[in-house]
Motif scaffolding. Structure first.
Motif, PDB file in Angstrom:
ATOM      1  N   ASP A 159      46.042   3.822  -5.180  1.00  0.00           N
ATOM      2  CA  ASP A 159      46.673   4.869  -4.377  1.00  0.00           C
ATOM      3  C   ASP A 159      46.483   4.624  -2.885  1.00  0.00           C
ATOM      4  N   ARG A 210      48.968   1.798  -1.955  1.00  0.00           N
ATOM      5  CA  ARG A 210      50.358   2.271  -1.948  1.00  0.00           C
ATOM      6  C   ARG A 210      50.608   3.210  -0.770  1.00  0.00           C
ATOM      7  N   SER A 211      49.655   4.072  -0.483  1.00  0.00           N
ATOM      8  CA  SER A 211      49.784   5.003   0.633  1.00  0.00           C
ATOM      9  C   SER A 211      49.911   4.259   1.960  1.00  0.00           C
ATOM     10  N   GLU A 225      53.371   2.935   2.284  1.00  0.00           N
ATOM     11  CA  GLU A 225      54.327   4.016   2.538  1.00  0.00           C
ATOM     12  C   GLU A 225      54.334   4.430   4.006  1.00  0.00           C
ATOM     13  N   GLU A 226      53.206   4.273   4.691  1.00  0.00           N
ATOM     14  CA  GLU A 226      53.148   4.598   6.116  1.00  0.00           C
ATOM     15  C   GLU A 226      54.097   3.734   6.927  1.00  0.00           C
ATOM     16  N   THR A 227      54.448   2.572   6.426  1.00  0.00           N
ATOM     17  CA  THR A 227      55.318   1.657   7.168  1.00  0.00           C
ATOM     18  C   THR A 227      56.792   1.868   6.851  1.00  0.00           C
ATOM     19  N   ASN A 228      57.109   2.761   5.921  1.00  0.00           N
ATOM     20  CA  ASN A 228      58.492   2.921   5.475  1.00  0.00           C
ATOM     21  C   ASN A 228      59.439   3.469   6.531  1.00  0.00           C
TER      22      ASN A 228
END
Length: 120
Positions: free
Chosen positions: A32, A35-36, A39-42
């Motif tokens: 997690d 993955r988190s 996701e911050e770079t999305n």
């Protein structure tokens, strides 16, 4: 599971690239966290991501799976993914034994990785 510091990931933008600083021990339990961080770079696409593994002391196949997913995502997006070392002997062993080391661009340190990324 190994005893020792759990994995932590810091995400930052540096010289026009995403840099993920991974520290500690990364195994199935840290999925997690990893993955988190991704996701911050999305929200913003940059031409390269450097994953700094110089402070990573342990990694298992779950971490390797995460790296391969990140590699595939960057390849599909047409952006670079570079692993920065120096890599611990355990991480080198994981990548070598699994035959995946040649799938990654590996730089000796963060500065060399940023040069490979074309960052000045």
């Amino acid at each position: 599971m190994n005893s020792g510091p759990r994995a932590s990931v810091k995400v930052r933008e540096h010289r026009g690239c995403w840099v993920l600083d991974v520290e500690g021990q990364a195994d199935f339990d840290e999925g997690d966290v990893l993955r988190s961080a991704m996701e911050e770079t999305n929200g913003k696409t940059l031409p390269a991501m450097v994953i700094d593994l110089s402070a990573l002391t342990f990694a298992d196949t779950a971490f390797l799976h995460w790296l391969l997913e990140a590699h595939r995502a960057h390849e599909n997006a047409g952006t670079l993914l570079i692993l920065a070392g120096p890599l611990s002997p355990q991480v080198v062993r994981l990548l070598t034994i699994t035959g995946t080391i040649d799938h990654f661009t590996v730089a000796g340190d963060i500065e060399a990785a940023l040069v490979l990324a074309g960052s000045s």
